[in-house]
Scaffold this active site. Sequence first.
Site, PDB file in Angstrom:
ATOM      1  N   HIS B 117      76.188   1.849  -1.019  1.00 39.73           N
ATOM      2  CA  HIS B 117      75.546   0.675  -0.621  1.00 39.73           C
ATOM      3  C   HIS B 117      74.386   0.444  -1.310  1.00 39.73           C
ATOM      4  CE1 HIS B 117      74.396  -2.452   2.022  1.00 39.73           C
ATOM      5  NE2 HIS B 117      75.497  -2.546   2.479  1.00 39.73           N
ATOM      6  N   ASP B 194      74.359   8.210   4.788  1.00 34.82           N
ATOM      7  CA  ASP B 194      74.629   6.718   5.245  1.00 34.82           C
ATOM      8  C   ASP B 194      75.841   6.786   6.210  1.00 34.82           C
ATOM      9  OD1 ASP B 194      74.893   4.276   5.949  1.00 34.82           O
ATOM     10  OD2 ASP B 194      75.347   3.551   3.780  1.00 34.82           O
ATOM     11  N   GLN B 197      79.199   3.099   8.087  1.00 30.76           N
ATOM     12  CA  GLN B 197      80.650   2.646   8.129  1.00 30.76           C
ATOM     13  C   GLN B 197      81.488   3.994   8.982  1.00 30.76           C
ATOM     14  OE1 GLN B 197      81.986   0.110   7.516  1.00 30.76           O
ATOM     15  NE2 GLN B 197      80.382  -0.897   6.233  1.00 30.76           N
ATOM     16  N   LYS B 220      77.278  -2.630  13.678  1.00 31.99           N
ATOM     17  CA  LYS B 220      78.681  -2.421  13.170  1.00 31.99           C
ATOM     18  C   LYS B 220      79.444  -1.658  14.250  1.00 31.99           C
ATOM     19  CE  LYS B 220      77.162  -2.256   8.484  1.00 31.99           C
ATOM     20  NZ  LYS B 220      77.485  -3.265   7.961  1.00 31.99           N
ATOM     21  N   CYS B 360      77.574  -5.381  -1.691  1.00 24.23           N
ATOM     22  CA  CYS B 360      76.235  -4.778  -1.761  1.00 24.23           C
ATOM     23  C   CYS B 360      76.709  -3.521  -2.307  1.00 24.23           C
ATOM     24  CB  CYS B 360      75.536  -4.458  -0.433  1.00 24.23           C
ATOM     25  SG  CYS B 360      75.314  -5.797   0.390  1.00 24.23           S
TER      26      CYS B 360
END
Lengths: 137, 405
Positions: B117, B194, B197, B220, B360
């Site tokens: 991303h 990261d 998600q 999220k 993104c």
Amino acid sequence: MANNFYNEILTDHNLHPMHKHELSVCTCSRDGINPSCGDEIVLNLNIKNGIISDGSFTGNGCAVSQASADIMLDLVIGKSVDEAKRLHGLFMKMITDECSEEELEELDEAAALKDIAHMPARVKCAVLGWRTINEML
Amino acid sequence: MPHFDKRDFPVFEKYPDIAYLDNSATTQKPQQVINAVNRYYSEENANPLRGLYDLAVRATDVYEKARAAVRKFINADSAAEIVFTRNATESLNLVAYSYGRQNIREGDEILVTISEHHSNFLPWQILAKEKGAKLRFLKCTETGEYTAEMLKKALTPRTRIFAIAQISNVFGRLNPIKEFADICHENGTVIVCDGAQSVPHIPVDVNELGVDFLAFSGHKMLAPMGIGVLYGREELLEKMPPFLYGGEMIEYVTLCGATFAELPHKFEAGTVNAGGAAGLHAAIEYIGELGFGELEKRENALTRLLMNEAAALPHVHIIGSDDPDDHHGIVTFTVDDVHPHDAAAIFDESGVDVRAGHHCAQPLHKYLGVQSTVRASIAFYNDESDVHKFTECLKTLRRRMGYGE
């Protein structure tokens, strides 16, 4: 939920554009880019004595951008530069949702894009051709 | 049977007809989270951490209890390792600006995957430019896979940082982070993960993974927007300079210098988002009550249903693995001749909310040779009728755009 702006006028101009081709005689060309959808067009105009005698576009992008450019050329070919500028003003006015019925009639098929005004993310697609031509006039 | 009731989510009471399939962008919020934020501002609000009166103590308590809940949620060793930020993007920028600026020198290398991303890509690109370091890319297979061999080959003695998402926001594929962390550490490379998600969808244990940094966003995972987390190993955070300077992050200030507060406050300059933290705490409790077992079971079953129906359609091409179990709720695809933004607009007309564009991840789209894509992403509160609505609309897309079928 949005209004249905994928009407026949739009899909027809996207699938069977009249003006999507190179232009053999042309006095000016300009690139237009809309980074949000990745739409790209090159607009070609042949302007003689203040009249847009012919025009075309090439490029690729979403249906809204391509159809809108084609509809625009339908409207402005044969018109004077001043008239094209005025139509640009009307189209922009329509997109910001404040056009009268008479003004919509003047925009003819371009009025099919009226409901785009409710989709801020897509306004850039609809105005790509118009923004580009205005920079050329 | 764990308790789950879609009526916990007021947005679906208000709009019973929408199929919300943009959960990778942000999730909807349950009443429990909304109540926690409401309670904070109705009954517990004062400026936390500095106040000398009862209400301020209560606000501090709410904020620090949220931090303790996050620590437990990702199994960090200490609450000092949990830094509250605005979101994953800010967390990753914090690492790049603070750790990166301090440790990256001219000629060093930073390795980033091609599918990152922009938020785990741009901070490294800027840092590399600023320091005269080299930004290198780990390329994936066509189905979005990264292997230990690929990583070993890409690492060099000069690789200082490896930046990778645990779950890609385009492919939905889970990367073998534990294995990668071991390989990185053998090479003296710091691994920045990261988790935007992954943390909302699978149990994440930072100790088991062995990552040096992990970033994720509250919004999220059912929590309000504006609260995010950076986990960092304490010995690394200790040595890092502050990211922002101002109030709440100092020990002692004179005209020519300052000493900085202890961890984690050193990284939390200015008045903090205590209401957001209260919401995040409630979100963690909500997920805890439901249980990841139930959550994953629901999400995987819906992903399988959606992918099987979509893959059966001619003209629909799913990006990444053919196996729904590799997707973790994220299904990114293209439809022949239909621009993704047109597709998303038609889905919207049918009451289906999906994302279109490059998500993104522009370098990845370029690498895959597609301009942009459509993404449907599932959360546990979706149901079969949402998927059905999606596939019914998908079937009509080309026809509605004037193509034959």
